[in-house]
Write an enzyme that holds these catalytic residues in place. Sequence first.
Site, PDB file in Angstrom:
ATOM      1  N   PRO A  36       0.852  -1.205   0.000  1.00 60.41           N
ATOM      2  CG  PRO A  36      -0.036  -1.073   2.145  1.00 60.41           C
ATOM      3  CD  PRO A  36       0.695  -1.993   1.238  1.00 60.41           C
TER       4      PRO A  36
ATOM      5  CG  ASP B 262       4.951  -1.424   2.193  1.00 60.61           C
ATOM      6  OD1 ASP B 262       3.801  -1.240   2.639  1.00 60.61           O
ATOM      7  OD2 ASP B 262       5.401  -2.555   1.909  1.00 60.61           O
ATOM      8  CG  HIS B 263       0.787   3.977   5.038  1.00 65.23           C
ATOM      9  ND1 HIS B 263       1.437   4.261   6.223  1.00 65.23           N
ATOM     10  CD2 HIS B 263      -0.160   4.941   4.904  1.00 65.23           C
ATOM     11  CE1 HIS B 263       0.919   5.331   6.768  1.00 65.23           C
ATOM     12  NE2 HIS B 263      -0.056   5.781   6.002  1.00 65.23           N
ATOM     13  NE  ARG B 264       3.003  -4.232   3.065  1.00 65.37           N
ATOM     14  CZ  ARG B 264       3.557  -5.298   2.477  1.00 65.37           C
ATOM     15  NH1 ARG B 264       2.980  -6.497   2.606  1.00 65.37           N
ATOM     16  NH2 ARG B 264       4.668  -5.174   1.771  1.00 65.37           N
TER      17      ARG B 264
ATOM     18  CB  VAL C 188       7.391   3.862   5.967  1.00 68.07           C
ATOM     19  CG1 VAL C 188       7.870   5.279   6.245  1.00 68.07           C
ATOM     20  CG2 VAL C 188       8.572   2.937   5.674  1.00 68.07           C
TER      21      VAL C 188
END
Length: 476
Positions: free
Chosen positions: A270, A446-448, A450
């Site tokens: 994501p 990557d929002h998972r 960061v």
Amino acid sequence: MAIEVKMPDLGDGIESADVMSLFVSVGDTVEKDQDLIEIETDKATTEIQASAAGTITKISVAVGDTVAIGAVIVELEASDAAAQAAPAAVEPPVVAEPTVPPAEPEPPKVEAAPVVPAPTPVAAPKPVVVETPPVKTEEPLVAAVSVPVAESTGDFVHADIDSVPAGPTIRRFAREVGIDLRRVAGTGSNGRVTREDVLRTVREHGQSSSANETTAPAVKAPAAPATTKSAKPAVGEPGQDKFGPIRVQKMPKIRQTIAKHMSKSWTTAPRVTNFDDADVTALEELRQQSKADYAAVGVKLTSMPFLIKAVALSLEAHPDLNATIDVEKKEIVYKDYVNVGIAVDSERGLVVPNFRNTNEMSIPDIARTLQQVAADVRSNNFSMDQLQGGTFTISNLGAIGGTYSTPIINVPEVAILLVGRSRMMPVVVDGEIVPRLMMPMSLSYDHRMVDGAAAARFLNEIIGYLEAPSRLLMAP
């Protein structure tokens, strides 16, 4: 003795390769380490060499085949007599010793006699494939540099077009610019023809054509269509759909890999993108002051080495962006090393070679390495090892043009930085509007792994280094 040459292990995650070119035929005599075929993997082309000297008895692959790792490519018959004949030419007394086979002392001696003349007739085609290019490369290149027009375009470097050691991309490029590959001396590995070799021949042909324009106007005939074709080269096989003419081309291995990799990135990571600008006015002044010193030693100093160093130092301070996620094990793997990858636009697609331990490199080291890596990628002279082990990627859109973008993360990495073209902008400094050179930056992450705040702090760290370049020079 029959020997099988198999597809070697080409690196982690590579299960197969496509056959691009065949350099030998059944019945050919080859030497140890002679190129047999050219293959294409995920993001590189390479050659497979013979593991021993002998005669080709079987070729198990064809151009266009996808071959699995470990599969047999070529079978050859290694001749003991031929191996003995080679040292005989250097040290005659050794020939008497190879009467090793005790069971049949006479037959080996009888075979040794015909094998001695055998290399003589075989030597005619063999130099065309392997030995001739490197031998003749030296002479034409010297002539081309010193007397370009006198390097007559009528002299053939290769006997026939099929014997030219060049990959499909180079062959297509030569056709597009109207150059006969038989006239091109290769400067690549084992005499292989590179894009630069073709371009050099184009320039020489143009000089020769202009020099003979008044006496031989017929030379102009091939020049005109060459220019027309190179302006908009047609690719693929002609065809027809219900709306009109089309061209169909098999998707190259590298494009298949890019498509697969980008799809994986899009569906698994994501992505969020932060945009910002760095004031690189002071950095540009420093670069202008230093570029003459670098040019004196053959290095072109751009702003990229400073950016690469700034990113490497910032990754040390922000380990969340120098990590990977192992979803199956539910683990985060933090990398204690910093390997920055630089996206390089090549003929075959986007290639990302890595700078190992970038945080430990000085700016001069980075500048030299960057120049060499870019040249290696564009001439297709790099190894798969250079494309593996990256922890973070930088994409330089500014070299082409443009400002901001939303780059796709190079998974399993968790972030990528894209930089656009620096431009002068009005900026308020101490209450006054002044012109400043601003570098646009786009950080996708990557929002998972960061969070937005962590990404912003990381980007601010990079900008801080770029706006105060003395910090980069004092960094260890």
